[in-house]
Enzyme design. Structure first.
Site, mmCIF file in Angstrom:
data_model
loop_
_atom_site.group_PDB
_atom_site.id
_atom_site.type_symbol
_atom_site.label_atom_id
_atom_site.label_comp_id
_atom_site.label_asym_id
_atom_site.label_seq_id
_atom_site.Cartn_x
_atom_site.Cartn_y
_atom_site.Cartn_z
ATOM 1 C CB SER A 1 -0.970 0.300 1.081
ATOM 2 O OG SER A 1 -0.046 0.036 2.305
ATOM 3 C CG ASP B 1 -4.059 6.091 6.041
ATOM 4 O OD1 ASP B 1 -2.908 5.487 6.565
ATOM 5 O OD2 ASP B 1 -4.935 5.560 5.597
ATOM 6 C CG HIS C 1 -0.773 4.102 4.242
ATOM 7 N ND1 HIS C 1 -2.077 3.878 4.922
ATOM 8 C CD2 HIS C 1 -0.609 3.041 2.898
ATOM 9 C CE1 HIS C 1 -2.773 2.371 4.427
ATOM 10 N NE2 HIS C 1 -1.542 2.409 3.738
#
Length: 377
Positions: free
Chosen positions: A49, A341, A344
């Protein structure tokens, strides 16, 4: 009473279709100032991610809970609408592509006409080195199979000799392994013995080595690794394992990352001695991000502990409020935070990290930095 962030979400969601029509996929042609000294060469990205430009939005059966990056407020800072990146704006490979005189690499799975002469991004949120880490994502073996498809297409388009030159001069940027250790820790937490940990790390490193050999066999020669970050310092990890914190981070996860990084460095050095023409770079992501978490003001941040977006302790989960269905908090300036977040980093942090990958000194990114890899023939 609805939260302010939810009201903002609703308003922006109504505008997003218009924004999408206005911007479409033009973001991938965005090329601001770059390094004019670097001759254009391709960039291929493998990862999770941290590097996913939006591949997961094209996977079947993906839910907002699994992959919220297509909802507001993701993308708010740079793109002004969600586009599949798990940040408020650009991610590290976007900056690396820019520094290398390349356009932003679109998701490999994006259904537009394909042109891979600049490279490709196979990265997938949730992906692991091991297939079993998250079977619904594009795991590393599957990413490698997609890369094989690209090499065959390049051979058809350019001919064998030109394709070989492109692949041999390209840089292969990789961020992989964190999700494997999150999965392991969720199963054992603090109960895994040293031998069980070591056995698992050897399996992860062994599979990584197999993938690197696969890239080499397909023509890749220049590998750039971002090593495992401070996994226990992620807001989501701290929220999930609050009772396991040591000096503000989950030490069990931190230890796994350190052990992985030591083994990774050893393997890459060994491959360099075994494979003719193989060159590599390791970015000390664990140290670089860890220092920003512990000393945010040193790097121009006001918060290295809590995420800008989310809910609960450390704002560690549910950024976007599951597509606006639950309340969440959103800070006024994502650039003040290291974390956007729960897992991340913000665009501002990503820019700083990318600059270290690109031109960091050998104690930060070595034995080559990525600029030097691009300059190598």
């Amino acid at each position: 009473m609805a939260s302010l962030s939810y009201i903002v979400y609703v308003l922006v969601s109504l505008l997003n279709p218009i924004s999408y029509l206005l911007y479409g996929h033009d973001q991938f042609n965005y090329k601001p100032a770059h390094d004019n000294e670097v001759q254009k060469k391709a960039l291929f990205v493998f990862g999770d991610s941290l590097f996913d430009p939006g591949n997961d939005q094209y996977l079947p059966n993906v839910t907002v809970e699994d992959y919220p990056a297509t909802t507001w407020p993701y993308g708010e800072t740079f793109f002004h609408h969600p586009n599949g990146r798990l940040s408020d704006g650009r991610i590290v490979p976007d900056f690396i592509a820019n520094f290398a005189n390349l356009r932003m690499l679109p998701p490999y799975l994006q259904p537009d006409p394909k042109d891979f002469t600049d490279g490709a991004s196979f990265a997938s949120a949730g992906a692991g080195v091991l297939v079993e880490t998250d079977p619904g994502t594009i795991n590393l073996p599957l990413q490698l199979s997609y890369f094989k498809n690209v090499t065959e297409l390049l051979q058809e388009q350019l001919g064998d000799e030109e394709a070989k030159k492109l692949l041999g001069s390209a840089v292969y940027l990789i961020s992989m392994g964190g999700n494997d250790y999150f999965t392991f820790y969720a199963k054992y937490q603090e109960n895994a013995t040293e031998s069980v940990q070591q056995e698992y790390i050897e399996i992860v490193i062994g599979n990584l080595t197999t993938a690197l050999q696969g890239i080499y066999d397909l023509g890749g020669r220049k590998i750039a690794f971002q090593n495992a970050g401070p996994l226990g310092c992620l807001p989501h990890a701290k929220q999930s394992y609050d009772s396991h914190l040591v000096r503000g981070c989950v030490e069990g996860l931190q230890s796994l990352a350190r052990q992985h990084n030591k083994a990774l460095a050893s393997v890459l050095k060994e491959l360099e001695s075994q494979l003719p023409g193989f060159k590599y770079s390791i970015f000390e992501y664990y140290d670089a991000l860890g220092d920003r978490v512990l000393n945010p003001a040193k790097y121009g941040f006001t918060d290295g502990t809590d995420a800008c977006c989310g809910r609960g302790a450390y704002r560690g989960s549910d950024c976007g409020g599951l597509n606006g269905t639950v309340p969440y908090e959103l800070c006024s300036n994502p650039g003040d935070s290291v974390w956007f977040d729960g897992g991340h980093t913000s665009e501002r942090a990503n820019r700083q990290l990318a600059q270290l990958i690109w031109s960091g000194t050998p104690n930060v990114t070595g034995p080559y930095n990525v600029k030097q890899l691009f300059e190598q023939e």
